[in-house]
Design a protein around this motif. Structure first.
Motif, PDB file in Angstrom:
ATOM      1  N   THR A 168       0.291   9.372  -4.400  1.00 43.97           N
ATOM      2  CA  THR A 168      -0.918   8.561  -4.566  1.00 43.97           C
ATOM      3  C   THR A 168      -0.714   7.360  -5.481  1.00 43.97           C
ATOM      4  N   ALA A 169       0.515   7.145  -5.919  1.00 43.91           N
ATOM      5  CA  ALA A 169       0.789   6.029  -6.826  1.00 43.91           C
ATOM      6  C   ALA A 169       0.509   4.688  -6.147  1.00 43.91           C
ATOM      7  N   ASP A 170       0.231   3.688  -6.963  1.00 45.11           N
ATOM      8  CA  ASP A 170       0.058   2.335  -6.450  1.00 45.11           C
ATOM      9  C   ASP A 170       1.449   1.715  -6.352  1.00 45.11           C
ATOM     10  N   ALA A 171       2.140   2.062  -5.263  1.00 44.80           N
ATOM     11  CA  ALA A 171       3.525   1.640  -5.078  1.00 44.80           C
ATOM     12  C   ALA A 171       3.802   1.530  -3.582  1.00 44.80           C
ATOM     13  N   PRO A 172       4.897   0.881  -3.207  1.00 43.71           N
ATOM     14  CA  PRO A 172       5.252   0.820  -1.789  1.00 43.71           C
ATOM     15  C   PRO A 172       5.484   2.233  -1.226  1.00 43.71           C
ATOM     16  N   TYR A 173       5.275   2.372   0.079  1.00 41.20           N
ATOM     17  CA  TYR A 173       5.403   3.688   0.705  1.00 41.20           C
ATOM     18  C   TYR A 173       6.766   4.321   0.468  1.00 41.20           C
ATOM     19  N   ALA A 174       7.822   3.557   0.537  1.00 38.00           N
ATOM     20  CA  ALA A 174       9.165   4.115   0.348  1.00 38.00           C
ATOM     21  C   ALA A 174       9.295   4.746  -1.038  1.00 38.00           C
ATOM     22  N   GLU A 175       8.761   4.060  -2.043  1.00 41.61           N
ATOM     23  CA  GLU A 175       8.833   4.602  -3.401  1.00 41.61           C
ATOM     24  C   GLU A 175       7.988   5.869  -3.524  1.00 41.61           C
ATOM     25  N   ARG A 176       6.877   5.911  -2.841  1.00 43.60           N
ATOM     26  CA  ARG A 176       6.018   7.083  -2.884  1.00 43.60           C
ATOM     27  C   ARG A 176       6.688   8.278  -2.192  1.00 43.60           C
ATOM     28  N   VAL A 177       7.289   8.034  -1.029  1.00 43.01           N
ATOM     29  CA  VAL A 177       8.020   9.100  -0.330  1.00 43.01           C
ATOM     30  C   VAL A 177       9.172   9.585  -1.197  1.00 43.01           C
ATOM     31  N   ARG A 178       9.905   8.653  -1.768  1.00 36.67           N
ATOM     32  CA  ARG A 178      11.034   9.004  -2.634  1.00 36.67           C
ATOM     33  C   ARG A 178      10.561   9.860  -3.807  1.00 36.67           C
ATOM     34  N   GLY A 179       9.406   9.543  -4.365  1.00 40.17           N
ATOM     35  CA  GLY A 179       8.870  10.325  -5.475  1.00 40.17           C
ATOM     36  C   GLY A 179       8.524  11.748  -5.076  1.00 40.17           C
ATOM     37  N   VAL A 180       7.984  11.932  -3.870  1.00 40.67           N
ATOM     38  CA  VAL A 180       7.687  13.275  -3.371  1.00 40.67           C
ATOM     39  C   VAL A 180       8.983  14.068  -3.236  1.00 40.67           C
ATOM     40  N   LEU A 181       9.989  13.438  -2.652  1.00 43.52           N
ATOM     41  CA  LEU A 181      11.278  14.116  -2.472  1.00 43.52           C
ATOM     42  C   LEU A 181      11.957  14.392  -3.810  1.00 43.52           C
ATOM     43  N   ALA A 182      11.823  13.469  -4.739  1.00 40.10           N
ATOM     44  CA  ALA A 182      12.426  13.651  -6.067  1.00 40.10           C
ATOM     45  C   ALA A 182      11.803  14.833  -6.801  1.00 40.10           C
ATOM     46  N   ALA A 183      10.514  15.087  -6.559  1.00 44.43           N
ATOM     47  CA  ALA A 183       9.864  16.234  -7.210  1.00 44.43           C
ATOM     48  C   ALA A 183      10.521  17.532  -6.760  1.00 44.43           C
ATOM     49  N   LYS A 184      10.833  17.642  -5.483  1.00 39.93           N
ATOM     50  CA  LYS A 184      11.477  18.861  -4.971  1.00 39.93           C
ATOM     51  C   LYS A 184      12.905  18.970  -5.485  1.00 39.93           C
TER      52      LYS A 184
END
Length: 195
Positions: free
Chosen positions: A72-88
């Motif tokens: 839900t961050a105010d960031a480009p989609y790629a960065e948001r997807v990367r953040g989801v994957l980084a959490a795992k």
């Protein structure tokens, strides 16, 4: 039930886990690590399996919170997807770095934690599907397929010794194919101890 005291029990359970593993840890070990009697520990957990389940839930919930914040961050989609994957990946690498026994909390096939791990991965998949639905795709890949590809990538990175190093080039390559050109990624962080 005192949340602070429960956190102390779970922290002690984690400490014992890193030293002995789930099977070899006893309620006496957890109590001794806390400096309390075994009966005091029973005020917060039913048994050691309950302590480890609650610990696994807490760790997975913390990682899921990070994933939701990234999504839900105010960031480009790629960065948001990367953040989801980084959490795992951060959860897995952080636990693996603390002790070989810590990885027991991540066993999707295990009787104690399988449903927690499976639910966590399902929640991440849902976040990714939503992101790919919003962002669209540079190629003809359905949002659910894009999410599955991303989850498979992270699972693969979890299984190699230099997964943290490969995370950025692997996600950049994958997301460039799925979304188009990407902005530079932020650094990957790992989660260790359960506090």
């Amino acid at each position: 039930m005192g949340t602070d005291r429960l956190d102390e029990v779970l922290d002690a359970a984690y400490d014992c886990l890193t030293r002995y593993g789930v099977r070899r840890t006893t309620m006496d070990d957890i109590a001794s690590t806390m400096g309390v009697s075994r009966s005091a520990v029973y005020q917060y957990v039913r048994n050691k399996d309950d302590a480890f389940r609650q610990l696994a839930e807490r760790l997975h919930d913390q990682a899921l919170t990070r994933a939701r914040e990234a999504a839900t961050a105010d960031a480009p989609y790629a960065e948001r997807v990367r953040g989801v994957l980084a959490a795992k990946l951060g959860l897995v690498l952080g636990l693996a770095g603390d002790s070989p026994h810590s990885a027991e909390l991540l066993d999707e096939k295990g009787r104690l934690f399988g449903d927690i791990c499976h639910g966590f991965t399902g929640s991440l998949r849902s976040l990714l599907i939503e992101l790919f639905s919003e962002a669209g795709s540079a190629v003809s890949v359905a949002p659910a397929e894009a999410a599955d590809i991303c989850v498979a990538l992270v699972i693969g990175l979890e299984s190699v010794s230099d997964g943290a190093r490969l995370f950025t080039p692997a996600t950049d390559t994958l997301l460039t194919g799925l979304l188009g050109p990407l902005p530079p990624p932020p650094p990957l962080t790992t989660q260790g101890s359960p506090s």
